[in-house]
Design an enzyme around this catalytic site. Sequence first.
Site, short mmCIF file in Angstrom:
data_model
loop_
_atom_site.label_atom_id
_atom_site.label_comp_id
_atom_site.label_asym_id
_atom_site.label_seq_id
_atom_site.Cartn_x
_atom_site.Cartn_y
_atom_site.Cartn_z
CB SER A 13 -1.04 0.13 1.18
OG SER A 13 -0.21 0.02 2.42
CG ASN A 31 -3.65 -5.05 13.17
OD1 ASN A 31 -3.14 -5.09 11.81
ND2 ASN A 31 -4.01 -6.19 13.80
CB SER A 33 -17.49 24.55 -28.17
OG SER A 33 -17.45 23.71 -29.07
CE LYS A 91 -22.20 25.47 -26.21
NZ LYS A 91 -22.06 23.97 -26.57
CD GLU A 128 -21.55 20.96 -18.51
OE1 GLU A 128 -20.65 20.25 -18.82
OE2 GLU A 128 -22.22 21.91 -19.05
CE LYS A 168 -5.10 3.33 5.72
NZ LYS A 168 -5.75 2.16 5.93
#
Length: 474
Positions: free
Chosen positions: A39, A126, A293, A299, A306, A341
């Site tokens: 990990s 642990n 765009s 545009k 979004e 994680k």
Amino acid sequence: MATVTAAAGSGDGADGGPKLWGGRFKKPLDPEMEKFNASIGYDKVMWSADIDGSIAYAKALAKTTIISEAERDKLCEGLEMVRKEWSVGQFQIVPSDEDIHTANERRLTELVGDVGRKLHTGRSRNDQVATDTRLWLRDRISNISGLLKETISAFNEQAKSNQTVMLPGFTHLQRAQPIRWAQWLLCYASMLKRDFDRLQEVYNRTNVCPLGSGALAGHPFDIDRDFLAMELKFDGITLNSLDGTSDRDFVSEFLFWSSLTSTHLSRMAEDLIIYSTKEFSFVTLADEYSTGSSLMPQKKNADSCELIRGRAGRLTGHLTGWLCTLKGLPLTYNKDLQEDKEPLFDSVETITSLIKISCGVIKTLTVNPDKMKAALSSEMLATDIAYYLVRKGVPFRDAHHVSGECVQLAESKNTDLDKLTLEDFMVVSAKFESDILDIFDYEKSMEQYNAKGGTGSKSISWQIDVFEQWLKTN
């Protein structure tokens, strides 16, 4: 005393490096298993928390006389050297480093010698990973709380600047009643205030120390867990060692919190996406939070909103996936818990960016009051006709029915509700008098909603004041 080391090939990794747990194994890990098990690629972000926990643990060990004060000091000095390497980007991860805990301990031992092997006495990965994760998340929650306050303040400041702006309020995405733009802004501020309050509760349950729980049964050397909690600035300790090592409620709560907060931001984004279209033109997003765009030069896309909307789904996915992992685990620690994680780290990063972008969008938003007012229409005051009749003593259910008949009459005449004459109204009900024509005033309509929380000007001022006082005290 001679130092005992693992024999070559005994419990080594695929790279030949010794494993902390390798004593009972004869064969090394398969190379694919080595990668599958590791990990370090993502939990290395907790390097600072891991060092903090280890320094506190070295001090606690010295209180038990398991190590001397001189050994404690050597361990603490070595750990600070490891911290410096991380902080300046010089720490070198080697293939045998399974995780951040083994990496830091391996490097510590290289720097200070065999005393580094004493640091893990009575401690398990642990309780170590549970502690590191809480420390790491605690700091991120504090940062996110500050960003939330800034965003709530941005909504409130915009509300203060736009208290007279009116627009249609919607239900079912149909024009419903006239409201003030400030009411819309303060609605989302209210949602985020709840999110802030919830996050403080998550912080409180995160800020509990499991260190000293060992692998599961507890600590064999009478470690002072209250001292550990104090050193690490935890509010207290976990009550049960089994729970201390296996509890990931705080992770689950943060993932839920992120999902819910992003849902609120997504709803805001959806409103702004609609309001910024040419069909509405209620607002204009700043260039800094818009894109264009590749084909159509005209545009201006609300991509900031979004992406806020889109990434909310990602956070909900993290929550759902993690709960599916957690739901069937027996006590206590299982390697499945390592799967917390990546969703946790990504959720922290994602929700942080969503809040920052949302704050920027609101701070730089341009409001188009004329377009908002032009979208108002007289049928939105149909409820006001019912209220007019209520004030004349008509029961609300009857008044509601009569108002509906007035709407139907206007539709049959192919005209607007405010174009009906007094005679038209009186055909529907004898309760109507000449003052019925006075109700078709949007400002007057909104001003009747001055009970606290409403869209009337007094209520808006009250809400703004509430937020200002809250921001000062939180």
